[in-house]
Design a protein around this motif. Structure first.
Motif, short mmCIF file in Angstrom:
data_model
loop_
_atom_site.label_atom_id
_atom_site.label_comp_id
_atom_site.label_asym_id
_atom_site.label_seq_id
_atom_site.Cartn_x
_atom_site.Cartn_y
_atom_site.Cartn_z
N ALA A 89 -3.27 -11.39 -1.21
CA ALA A 89 -3.91 -12.50 -0.49
C ALA A 89 -4.40 -12.05 0.88
N LEU A 90 -3.61 -11.27 1.57
CA LEU A 90 -4.04 -10.76 2.88
C LEU A 90 -5.20 -9.78 2.72
N TYR A 91 -5.14 -8.92 1.71
CA TYR A 91 -6.21 -7.97 1.43
C TYR A 91 -7.51 -8.72 1.13
N ALA A 92 -7.42 -9.74 0.29
CA ALA A 92 -8.60 -10.52 -0.10
C ALA A 92 -9.20 -11.26 1.10
N ALA A 93 -8.36 -11.60 2.06
CA ALA A 93 -8.84 -12.30 3.25
C ALA A 93 -9.46 -11.34 4.27
N GLY A 94 -9.41 -10.03 3.97
CA GLY A 94 -10.02 -9.05 4.86
C GLY A 94 -9.13 -8.60 6.00
N VAL A 95 -7.84 -8.85 5.91
CA VAL A 95 -6.90 -8.45 6.96
C VAL A 95 -6.65 -6.95 6.84
N SER A 96 -6.60 -6.25 7.97
CA SER A 96 -6.36 -4.81 7.94
C SER A 96 -4.95 -4.52 7.40
N GLN A 97 -4.76 -3.29 6.93
CA GLN A 97 -3.45 -2.92 6.36
C GLN A 97 -2.34 -3.03 7.40
N ARG A 98 -2.61 -2.59 8.61
CA ARG A 98 -1.58 -2.65 9.66
C ARG A 98 -1.25 -4.09 10.04
N LYS A 99 -2.27 -4.93 10.14
CA LYS A 99 -2.04 -6.33 10.47
C LYS A 99 -1.32 -7.03 9.31
N ALA A 100 -1.70 -6.68 8.08
CA ALA A 100 -1.03 -7.26 6.90
C ALA A 100 0.45 -6.89 6.90
N ALA A 101 0.76 -5.64 7.26
CA ALA A 101 2.16 -5.20 7.32
C ALA A 101 2.92 -6.00 8.36
N GLU A 102 2.30 -6.28 9.51
CA GLU A 102 2.95 -7.09 10.55
C GLU A 102 3.21 -8.51 10.05
N VAL A 103 2.20 -9.11 9.42
CA VAL A 103 2.34 -10.48 8.92
C VAL A 103 3.43 -10.55 7.85
N MET A 104 3.42 -9.59 6.93
CA MET A 104 4.44 -9.59 5.87
C MET A 104 5.83 -9.41 6.46
N SER A 105 5.95 -8.59 7.48
CA SER A 105 7.25 -8.39 8.13
C SER A 105 7.74 -9.69 8.75
N LEU A 106 6.83 -10.43 9.38
CA LEU A 106 7.22 -11.71 9.97
C LEU A 106 7.58 -12.74 8.90
N LEU A 107 6.78 -12.81 7.85
CA LEU A 107 7.02 -13.81 6.80
C LEU A 107 8.27 -13.51 5.97
N THR A 113 5.45 -1.04 6.04
CA THR A 113 4.45 -0.17 6.66
C THR A 113 3.09 -0.45 6.04
N HIS A 114 2.03 0.01 6.71
CA HIS A 114 0.69 -0.19 6.17
C HIS A 114 0.51 0.61 4.88
N GLU A 115 1.24 1.72 4.74
CA GLU A 115 1.17 2.49 3.50
C GLU A 115 1.76 1.70 2.33
N THR A 116 2.84 0.98 2.59
CA THR A 116 3.46 0.15 1.55
C THR A 116 2.49 -0.94 1.10
N VAL A 117 1.83 -1.56 2.06
CA VAL A 117 0.86 -2.62 1.73
C VAL A 117 -0.24 -2.05 0.85
N LEU A 118 -0.79 -0.89 1.21
CA LEU A 118 -1.85 -0.28 0.42
C LEU A 118 -1.37 0.05 -0.99
N GLU A 119 -0.18 0.61 -1.09
CA GLU A 119 0.36 0.97 -2.40
C GLU A 119 0.56 -0.25 -3.29
N VAL A 120 1.08 -1.33 -2.73
CA VAL A 120 1.31 -2.56 -3.51
C VAL A 120 -0.01 -3.14 -3.97
N VAL A 121 -0.99 -3.23 -3.07
CA VAL A 121 -2.29 -3.79 -3.42
C VAL A 121 -2.97 -2.95 -4.51
N CYS A 122 -2.96 -1.63 -4.35
CA CYS A 122 -3.58 -0.75 -5.34
C CYS A 122 -2.91 -0.90 -6.71
N ARG A 123 -1.60 -0.95 -6.71
CA ARG A 123 -0.86 -1.07 -7.98
C ARG A 123 -1.18 -2.40 -8.67
#
Length: 134
Positions: A89-107, A113-123
């Motif tokens: 959802a964050l990727y589709a909204a155009g949020v950067s990987q680093r910002k997505a990692a921050e948002v996910m950490s808060l939620l 990490t931004h690498e984790t976000v990229l790996e999850v989205v790609c998978r």
């Protein structure tokens, strides 16, 4: 008292309430199962679960015959919130990987990490592509 301290106290109070409610639901679920299917109680086992309010520690009830599993938890799931759904959802909204990692950490109350976000989205996108391709 500053805003951050107040938010931390409030988040902890909500997390404790969520823990108590989930524990009560788990116990009631086992009681209903035992009334319907018979059997006997056999204690608890510990399990951590990530919720939207932070990580909670639950005591999962069990029965002596090993037939009971809580209906409100998916087997082996450690998150109530699906990490993949949030990441996509964050990727589709155009949020950067680093910002997505921050948002996910808060939620989700866990550091990502931004690498984790990229790996999850790609998978997830790869899995969806496999399902749609004949």
């Amino acid at each position: 008292m500053d805003q951050d301290t107040l938010q931390m106290i409030l988040r902890e109070a909500v997390r404790e309430t969520v823990t108590q409610v989930l524990q009560a639901l788990l116990n009631a679920d086992r009681e209903a199962f035992l009334r319907e299917h018979g059997g006997r109680k056999n204690g608890y086992y510990p399990r951590k679960l990530e919720t939207a309010f932070g990580q909670v520690e639950l005591s999962i009830p069990r029965d002596r015959e090993g037939r009971y599993y809580p209906s409100l938890l998916q087997p082996y799931a450690r998150r109530q919130v699906d990490l993949g759904e949030v990441a996509v959802a964050l990727y589709a909204a155009g949020v950067s990987q680093r910002k997505a990692a921050e948002v996910m950490s808060l939620l989700l109350g866990h550091r990502y990490t931004h690498e984790t976000v990229l790996e999850v989205v790609c998978r997830i996108l790869l899995e969806k592509k496999k399902k749609t391709t004949p």
